[in-house]
Each structure stands twice: as C-alpha cells, then as structure tokens.
Design a protein around this motif. Structure first.
Motif, PDB file in Angstrom:
ATOM      1  N   THR A   1       0.850  -1.190   0.000  1.00 56.87           N
ATOM      2  CA  THR A   1       0.000   0.000   0.000  1.00 56.87           C
ATOM      3  C   THR A   1       0.884   1.237   0.000  1.00 56.87           C
ATOM      4  N   VAL A   2       0.556   2.201  -0.845  1.00 60.01           N
ATOM      5  CA  VAL A   2       1.317   3.454  -0.885  1.00 60.01           C
ATOM      6  C   VAL A   2       0.344   4.629  -0.866  1.00 60.01           C
ATOM      7  N   LYS A   3       0.778   5.705  -0.254  1.00 62.61           N
ATOM      8  CA  LYS A   3      -0.005   6.947  -0.249  1.00 62.61           C
ATOM      9  C   LYS A   3       0.964   8.106  -0.460  1.00 62.61           C
ATOM     10  N   PRO A   4       1.022   8.630  -1.668  1.00 61.79           N
ATOM     11  CA  PRO A   4       1.969   9.718  -1.955  1.00 61.79           C
ATOM     12  C   PRO A   4       1.595  10.995  -1.208  1.00 61.79           C
ATOM     13  N   LYS A   5       2.586  11.827  -0.963  1.00 61.32           N
ATOM     14  CA  LYS A   5       2.347  13.090  -0.267  1.00 61.32           C
ATOM     15  C   LYS A   5       1.418  14.004  -1.060  1.00 61.32           C
ATOM     16  N   ALA A   6       1.409  13.843  -2.374  1.00 64.19           N
ATOM     17  CA  ALA A   6       0.533  14.663  -3.206  1.00 64.19           C
ATOM     18  C   ALA A   6      -0.937  14.283  -3.042  1.00 64.19           C
ATOM     19  N   SER A   7      -1.199  13.145  -2.433  1.00 65.66           N
ATOM     20  CA  SER A   7      -2.572  12.763  -2.092  1.00 65.66           C
ATOM     21  C   SER A   7      -2.956  13.513  -0.833  1.00 65.66           C
ATOM     22  N   ARG A   8      -4.033  14.235  -0.862  1.00 68.14           N
ATOM     23  CA  ARG A   8      -4.400  15.077   0.269  1.00 68.14           C
ATOM     24  C   ARG A   8      -4.583  14.245   1.539  1.00 68.14           C
ATOM     25  N   THR A   9      -4.110  14.778   2.642  1.00 70.63           N
ATOM     26  CA  THR A   9      -4.131  14.068   3.919  1.00 70.63           C
ATOM     27  C   THR A   9      -5.526  13.632   4.304  1.00 70.63           C
ATOM     28  N   GLU A  10      -6.510  14.478   4.046  1.00 65.27           N
ATOM     29  CA  GLU A  10      -7.882  14.183   4.460  1.00 65.27           C
ATOM     30  C   GLU A  10      -8.572  13.176   3.543  1.00 65.27           C
ATOM     31  N   SER A  11      -7.947  12.867   2.414  1.00 71.17           N
ATOM     32  CA  SER A  11      -8.545  11.940   1.462  1.00 71.17           C
ATOM     33  C   SER A  11      -8.371  10.497   1.931  1.00 71.17           C
ATOM     34  N   ALA A  12      -9.415   9.684   1.693  1.00 69.92           N
ATOM     35  CA  ALA A  12      -9.359   8.260   2.044  1.00 69.92           C
ATOM     36  C   ALA A  12      -8.653   7.441   0.969  1.00 69.92           C
ATOM     37  N   GLU A  13      -8.194   8.091  -0.097  1.00 71.38           N
ATOM     38  CA  GLU A  13      -7.586   7.332  -1.178  1.00 71.38           C
ATOM     39  C   GLU A  13      -6.223   6.780  -0.789  1.00 71.38           C
ATOM     40  N   ILE A  14      -5.992   5.560  -1.214  1.00 72.14           N
ATOM     41  CA  ILE A  14      -4.691   4.925  -1.121  1.00 72.14           C
ATOM     42  C   ILE A  14      -4.440   4.233  -2.458  1.00 72.14           C
ATOM     43  N   TYR A  15      -3.221   3.804  -2.682  1.00 77.40           N
ATOM     44  CA  TYR A  15      -2.895   3.087  -3.909  1.00 77.40           C
ATOM     45  C   TYR A  15      -2.333   1.716  -3.557  1.00 77.40           C
ATOM     46  N   LEU A  16      -2.816   0.716  -4.260  1.00 79.94           N
ATOM     47  CA  LEU A  16      -2.302  -0.635  -4.098  1.00 79.94           C
ATOM     48  C   LEU A  16      -1.352  -0.922  -5.253  1.00 79.94           C
ATOM     49  N   LEU A  17      -0.122  -1.227  -4.917  1.00 86.95           N
ATOM     50  CA  LEU A  17       0.909  -1.490  -5.912  1.00 86.95           C
ATOM     51  C   LEU A  17       1.277  -2.967  -5.879  1.00 86.95           C
ATOM     52  N   ALA A  18       1.175  -3.605  -7.027  1.00 85.99           N
ATOM     53  CA  ALA A  18       1.514  -5.027  -7.146  1.00 85.99           C
ATOM     54  C   ALA A  18       2.594  -5.190  -8.204  1.00 85.99           C
ATOM     55  N   LYS A  19       3.632  -5.934  -7.872  1.00 83.82           N
ATOM     56  CA  LYS A  19       4.754  -6.147  -8.790  1.00 83.82           C
ATOM     57  C   LYS A  19       4.964  -7.633  -9.050  1.00 83.82           C
ATOM     58  N   SER A  20       5.605  -7.920 -10.157  1.00 89.69           N
ATOM     59  CA  SER A  20       5.968  -9.289 -10.552  1.00 89.69           C
ATOM     60  C   SER A  20       4.739 -10.156 -10.767  1.00 89.69           C
ATOM     61  N   HIS A  21       4.017  -9.820 -11.821  1.00 87.60           N
ATOM     62  CA  HIS A  21       2.828 -10.580 -12.198  1.00 87.60           C
ATOM     63  C   HIS A  21       3.205 -12.039 -12.484  1.00 87.60           C
ATOM     64  N   LYS A  22       2.435 -12.964 -11.905  1.00 90.15           N
ATOM     65  CA  LYS A  22       2.694 -14.386 -12.122  1.00 90.15           C
ATOM     66  C   LYS A  22       2.187 -14.797 -13.504  1.00 90.15           C
ATOM     67  N   ASN A  23       2.587 -15.985 -13.941  1.00 90.98           N
ATOM     68  CA  ASN A  23       2.067 -16.443 -15.214  1.00 90.98           C
ATOM     69  C   ASN A  23       0.572 -16.723 -15.072  1.00 90.98           C
ATOM     70  N   LYS A  24      -0.131 -16.740 -16.209  1.00 93.48           N
ATOM     71  CA  LYS A  24      -1.591 -16.772 -16.183  1.00 93.48           C
ATOM     72  C   LYS A  24      -2.141 -18.044 -15.551  1.00 93.48           C
ATOM     73  N   LYS A  25      -1.456 -19.148 -15.709  1.00 93.78           N
ATOM     74  CA  LYS A  25      -1.950 -20.388 -15.132  1.00 93.78           C
ATOM     75  C   LYS A  25      -1.893 -20.356 -13.617  1.00 93.78           C
ATOM     76  N   SER A  26      -0.822 -19.758 -13.088  1.00 97.18           N
ATOM     77  CA  SER A  26      -0.674 -19.744 -11.642  1.00 97.18           C
ATOM     78  C   SER A  26      -1.571 -18.724 -10.985  1.00 97.18           C
ATOM     79  N   SER A  27      -2.126 -17.741 -11.783  1.00 93.53           N
ATOM     80  CA  SER A  27      -2.969 -16.733 -11.203  1.00 93.53           C
ATOM     81  C   SER A  27      -4.417 -17.144 -11.172  1.00 93.53           C
ATOM     82  N   ASN A  28      -4.760 -18.287 -11.755  1.00 91.92           N
ATOM     83  CA  ASN A  28      -6.152 -18.734 -11.779  1.00 91.92           C
ATOM     84  C   ASN A  28      -6.551 -19.326 -10.430  1.00 91.92           C
TER      85      ASN A  28
END
Length: 248
Positions: free
Chosen positions: A221-248
């Motif tokens: 989970t990341v929340k950049p400083k440019a995201s307003r403090t009062e905002s409920a927004e967050i960002y979910l960052l996912a890296k290294s996508h698995k191959n399609k068979k393993s993601s099923n």
C-alpha cells in the motif's frame, strides 16, 4: 456487479480541480460556502501551482511522479495502459518516463495507451480511447488490438466513481472497478509486469489485496504526499505478475 456501475465511474473528483488549473482562480466566484472552501484550497495548494507551472493537465501528475520515484515501476520501453486517463496528466508523465516519443535515442521506445469514459484531449506520444468503458469486454478487445504484441508491462488506474455521498456505496463501486481491472490484467499484463490502482480504504480493501496476492509476487500500500491528507484514497501497488496459469 461491475456492469451495474458502468456509467458511474470517471476520473477522480480531482478532475474538477484539474480543469481549473488554466483558469484564474481569483476570477471565479463561489456561489456556496463549499465552493468557496474549494477555491481557497486550490489557491493554496502547492501541487496545483506546480502543475500550472510545469504544464501538467492536473495536480495528480505529482502522485504518479512520487510513486514512481520511490517504487521504480516505469522504465523506458514500457507498454503502459493508463485507466481513467482523463484529463491526461498521468499520460503526460508516462510519455516522458517510457520514452514513447523516442526523445532519448539511447533507450527503448515505449507505448502509452489511455482509456476513459470521458473525452481526453490529444497528447503527442500517447494513444487515447475516449468514451470507452473499461468494464466492457469490447474495450478490452480494443486495448489488446492497440498494444504492441497485445501485452502491457504496466497497468495504472487513478479512476474512481462519481461520489454519491454514501461512503460504503462509493467504496464498493470502486472495489468493483478494481476487480474489473484485475480481469484486464489477466488478459494483457505480461509475466513480471506491475499493477497500480487507487482505492478508497474501507471494508473491502482486503478483498482487492487478496486478489492481487494471488496474481503478483509483491503487494504493498502506498499513499503519496501529493494525495491530500484528508482523502481516504490509497494506492495498491503489485509487482511481478505471475504467469496466467498460476494466477487462476
């Protein structure tokens, strides 16, 4: 369920802020107390001023710049899908980061594809699909057809639904949108690719995290400083996508 909110999603509420960047804020007259508060906040917001000075279409450009500086998700040569792209500030950042104009001949040339239900003004170095619904399989087919080799290295999303004022309902709508983007990632994201989506923190946030963990090696989970403090927004960052068979 995603189809039920097809006409409700849009670029986040900050789009309204973005449209004011090239208008003299002092010349605008607020008709209500809420509008006056909004104008005052805009006048004082350093990111609004910086976006105007650096010719970004929206202050949200600095969210992506900050996330990429810390997380290193964008590289020259990347093929990127920018979901909820209007008015185009993230795409402006992407054109530079992935070298889609070939401005640096020493590195690979990337590709930027922006998609939104709203109209997106043309931007050199990017291809836009305006008035296209990302929950519609027909839009997915258009994306595949436009992507080089039908694959993306990165999928980004800053989109959000129109706010109803009911926190739980708005949260659920955004969760549904993120789920539809995960379906897209299963189709177009290459093994090893990255995925970034905005979500309003709430009861269903863990559902998205769990789905991401099934598909990716690393999720945070990341929340950049440019995201307003009062905002409920967050960002979910996912890296290294698995191959399609393993993601099923």
């Amino acid at each position: 369920m995603a189809a039920a909110v097809t006409r409700l999603w849009r670029t986040p509420p900050s789009l309204l802020h973005c449209r004011s960047l090239h208008v003299t804020l002092g010349a605008q007259k607020a008709k209500t107390g809420t509008e006056q508060i909004w104008l005052t906040r805009q006048q004082r917001d350093p990111y609004v001023k910086a976006a105007h000075a650096q010719n970004y279409r929206c202050r949200s450009a600095f969210k992506l710049l900050e996330i990429d500086k810390e997380q290193k998700i964008l590289q020259p040569g990347n093929r990127v899908v920018d979901c909820g792209a209007a008015p185009g500030a993230w795409s402006q950042v992407l054109v530079d980061k992935v070298n889609s104009l070939g401005q640096d001949p020493a590195v690979s040339v990337g590709f930027v594809l922006g998609v939104d239900l709203l109209h997106i003004s043309p931007l050199e170095g990017a291809i836009f699909l305006s008035k296209c619904d990302l929950t519609d399989p027909a839009t997915h087919r258009k994306i595949i057809a436009l992507l080089p080799c039908g694959e993306a290295d990165v999928i980004l999303s800053d989109m959000a639904p129109n706010a109803s004022g009911i926190r739980e309902l708005d949260h659920q709508r955004l969760v549904n949108m993120c789920l539809s983007l995960l379906d897209l990632s299963d189709v177009v994201l290459r093994p090893g690719g990255s995925f970034l989506c905005k979500i309003w923190d709430g009861g269903e946030s863990n559902l998205i995290r769990d789905k991401l963990r099934q598909r990716f090696q690393h999720v945070k989970t990341v929340k950049p400083k440019a995201s307003r403090t009062e905002s409920a927004e967050i960002y979910l960052l996912a890296k290294s996508h698995k191959n399609k068979k393993s993601s099923n």
